[in-house]
Design an enzyme around this catalytic site. Structure first.
Site, PDB file in Angstrom:
ATOM      1  N   CYS A   1       5.009   2.988  -3.114  1.00 15.37           N
ATOM      2  CA  CYS A   1       6.305   2.670  -2.008  1.00 15.37           C
ATOM      3  C   CYS A   1       7.057   2.382  -1.882  1.00 15.37           C
ATOM      4  O   CYS A   1       8.369   1.745  -2.543  1.00 15.37           O
ATOM      5  CB  CYS A   1       5.559   3.806  -0.865  1.00 15.37           C
ATOM      6  SG  CYS A   1       6.723   4.322   1.114  1.00 15.37           S
TER       7      CYS A   1
ATOM      8  N   HIS B   1       2.219   7.729  -1.992  1.00 10.30           N
ATOM      9  CA  HIS B   1       1.235   6.357  -1.548  1.00 10.30           C
ATOM     10  C   HIS B   1       0.121   7.717  -2.496  1.00 10.30           C
ATOM     11  O   HIS B   1      -0.897   7.794  -1.731  1.00 10.30           O
ATOM     12  CB  HIS B   1       0.820   6.543  -0.154  1.00 10.30           C
ATOM     13  CG  HIS B   1       1.557   5.442   0.426  1.00 10.30           C
ATOM     14  ND1 HIS B   1       1.373   4.311   0.047  1.00 10.30           N
ATOM     15  CD2 HIS B   1       3.250   5.603   1.172  1.00 10.30           C
ATOM     16  CE1 HIS B   1       2.343   3.288   0.846  1.00 10.30           C
ATOM     17  NE2 HIS B   1       3.369   3.890   1.346  1.00 10.30           N
TER      18      HIS B   1
ATOM     19  N   GLU C   1      -2.622   6.396  -2.947  1.00  7.36           N
ATOM     20  CA  GLU C   1      -4.198   6.336  -1.993  1.00  7.36           C
ATOM     21  C   GLU C   1      -4.885   6.741  -1.230  1.00  7.36           C
ATOM     22  O   GLU C   1      -5.362   6.715  -0.768  1.00  7.36           O
ATOM     23  CB  GLU C   1      -4.246   4.098  -1.663  1.00  7.36           C
ATOM     24  CG  GLU C   1      -3.212   4.334  -1.233  1.00  7.36           C
ATOM     25  CD  GLU C   1      -1.632   4.056  -1.080  1.00  7.36           C
ATOM     26  OE1 GLU C   1      -1.064   2.514   0.072  1.00  7.36           O
ATOM     27  OE2 GLU C   1      -0.788   4.587  -2.005  1.00  7.36           O
TER      28      GLU C   1
END
Length: 268
Positions: free
Chosen positions: A124, A229, A231
């Site tokens: 990002c 993202h 994650e």
């Protein structure tokens, strides 16, 4: 625990002094969001936050180069906007002034890891920072500068704002994700790449408006980044399985660990 686990640095996010904050209001806080640390742990590595050695309380002789030589790779994660001055512009609005202090810290961090021959992966803001560090520019605000673009940030749903991903054929990313059953990714950004930095190639775009979603350096240095993202992705949401990206980065870190230190391949 295996003694030979890789150690991966994570760049710090900053909370600058804020009298409205209830804890440490007058102090600068450096932190990582736990999902990023946990995503790296899923690959069996040890995440280590790299604190900035600069600031009004600085003391000692520890430098970012020390971390670059000790650690095996670096992840730049999300957070505040990039300061437009980092790419030669002035803020279109005061609220898009970004975090100049973090920009300077992370650009120095990237420079140190590249010079040490260590892989760097951006997420990002990390993608945007890498692009700017090597001579690219950004849209300060996508809705303002690209009014026909998709809504890339929805504060109410945050990481549940999704769109599809269009992979650029014959890129490394297209190879890594060739077996993926879903290309649905989250979208949590109001800034994005305008001019791509020299020496990089686009690996993926948003199919609805062409916004750049993934980049990679074309030379020998491992520098790759994604706008989404990884994650935050979870299987129950039907999103892209980002495991191949993590595995590829970890393998690059392992390979770099076995190579002798060479001259830096890039200038930041």
């Amino acid at each position: 625990m295996p003694a030979d686990r890789l150690k991966i640095g994570i760049s710090a996010c900053f909370f600058h002094p804020d009298p409205a904050r209830t804890a440490f209001a007058s102090k600068t806080l450096q932190y990582v969001e736990q999902s990023m640390a946990h995503w790296l742990m899923a690959g069996g590595v040890l995440p280590v936050m790299v604190p900035s050695p600069a600031g009004d309380t600085a003391r000692g002789e520890v430098h970012l180069d020390d971390y670059a030589h000790w650690l095996d790779g670096l992840v730049l994660h999300g957070g505040a906007d990039v300061w437009p001055g980092s790419y030669g512009e002035t803020p279109l609005q005061a609220r898009w002034s970004g975090d100049r202090i973090r920009d300077l810290y992370e650009q120095a961090l990237v420079k140190a890891f590249v010079a040490a021959g260590k892989p760097v992966f951006g997420v990002c803001r990390g993608l945007q920072l890498i692009n700017v560090a090597f001579g690219g520019t950004l849209y300060q605000d996508i809705p303002t500068q690209m009014p026909l673009a998709l809504k890339h940030r929805d504060a109410e749903v945050y990481d549940h704002n999704f769109h599809d991903l269009a992979l650029v054929p014959k890129t490394r990313l297209s190879h890594l994700l060739a077996g993926s059953s879903s290309h649905k990714i989250n979208s949590i950004h109001h800034q994005g790449i305008k001019d791509l930095a020299p020496g990089f190639e686009v690996e993926a775009r948003c199919p609805h408006d062409g916004m750049i979603e993934a980049i990679r350096h074309t030379g020998p240095s491992f520098l790759a980044a994604v706008q989404w993202h990884p994650e935050f992705h979870r299987p129950e949401l039907g999103t892209l399985d980002d495991t191949p990206l993590l595995t590829d980065f970890i393998q690059a870190c392992q390979a770099a660990k076995t190579l002798p230190l060479s001259e830096p391949q890039l200038a930041v």
